[in-house]
Design a protein around this motif. Sequence first.
Motif, short mmCIF file in Angstrom:
data_model
loop_
_atom_site.label_atom_id
_atom_site.label_comp_id
_atom_site.label_asym_id
_atom_site.label_seq_id
_atom_site.Cartn_x
_atom_site.Cartn_y
_atom_site.Cartn_z
N THR A 405 48.66 39.28 32.22
CA THR A 405 48.54 38.67 33.32
C THR A 405 49.83 38.60 34.18
O THR A 405 50.57 38.52 33.58
CB THR A 405 47.60 37.33 33.41
N GLU A 435 46.51 37.68 38.52
CA GLU A 435 45.71 38.86 38.32
C GLU A 435 46.13 39.60 37.15
O GLU A 435 47.10 39.73 36.37
CB GLU A 435 46.14 39.83 39.65
N LYS A 451 47.85 47.04 38.36
CA LYS A 451 46.57 46.39 38.21
C LYS A 451 45.64 46.88 37.09
O LYS A 451 45.46 48.01 37.20
CB LYS A 451 45.85 46.09 39.93
#
Length: 453
Positions: A405, A435, A451
């Motif tokens: 994260t 995220e 991501k």
Amino acid sequence: MYWKQWMAVFGCGFLLAVGGAFAEDTETQQAPPSASTQSTSSGRVVVINIAGAINPVSADYTSKHIQAASDEGAALVVLQMDTPGGLDTAMRQIIKAIQASDVPVATYVAPSGSRAASAGTFITIASHVAAMAPGTNIGAAHPVNLMGGGQQDDKQGKPSPMEEKVVNDASAYIRSLAEKRGRNAYWAEKAVRQSQSISAEEAKKLGVIDLVAGSLDALLLAIDGREVKLDNGRTVTLDTKNKPIVHREMTPREQILDVISNPNVAYILMMIGMVGLYFELSNPGLILPGILGGISMILALYAMQTLPINYAGLLLILLGGILFVVELNVPTFGLLTAGGTVSLLLGSIMLIDSDDPAMQISKTVLIPTFVVSVLVTAGAVWLATRSAGLKAVSGQEALVGEHGTAYSRLNPKGRVMVHGEVWQAVCDGTINKGEPVVVEALDGLTVRVKKSG
């Protein structure tokens, strides 16, 4: 650094050298007294036990003690023998020692159930006194059992010119030995040319041996007073009644060398050596497999000096080992492993160049040893190949592909948490705090992420 491995190998070599020197020293101390001590040791009966195949080790042991008995002025040397045969060169060495002896030599095929086959037949006939125990046999002295070979020239079974020469040479040799001792030269030649074998009672009846005796004491009692003509022209009257009997056994060193000279033991040692060296070469630093493999291979190579080795078979075995090692570095989807297996099999079959069962590798030893060696080596190749494609589970490389994260906002730099650790990170674009991310690469102490999902 591999200096520790080399030190371990040299240490083992030093221990072997010291052990060999100690064995030689022990052997010297245990040797029979010299001729200078005849007043205390003369008149004894020296018994030398020959059990198993006639090889250079047993030949050296026998010749040495015949000479020692001659030097000390013994009354008689008895070769108590049970042999399936052996090498021609070793057999001739023993016969030459008998002929050069100043002490009468009697060969006694015993105990019951023993045999004097092949090379044993020559030695028995060459002795000054030849005796057998009931239930023993002698014969089957065809020279292919002594020298190997024996290829036939055509489909009709005609001997090849080389085999014919060998047979003629052996026939002349055994005939000359029999005539010299006044024994049945006609049957002796048939034992060579036709591989005839007879019992102790038949041998006595045909004049192949001098007598049948049920025990060593009975033999010494029976030949007491017999006149024997030595090869130096001197005639000796045997005085063996109530004489002390001294058994000359092999020293520990000779026993070890005799054991490893067995074709089955030599083959097992060679395969252990190949597997051990293979593991050491494929995984440097294991040390123990390298030491065991090196010692086993050296012992195997020594044993092969005493055996009728087919060098094409030996090269095929070594080639098989090389193919297994190459498979580790040049993956060929099992082709090199298959080639190594075939090479090992052919080499194992061809390794011993002799038709004498006593000098061949037993199938009950060859097949299991070959199968186990191939399975262990092929298994190691498979595991090494499989492990090469596994993902790293430790170190910095293990971070690649791992999920974490964003510990802070990345724009494009920031920090991420992976495996409970905070790393400096960089990304393409922007990633908000919290995220999920995945590690794409590692550059020093900075990870490149993107991501996740």
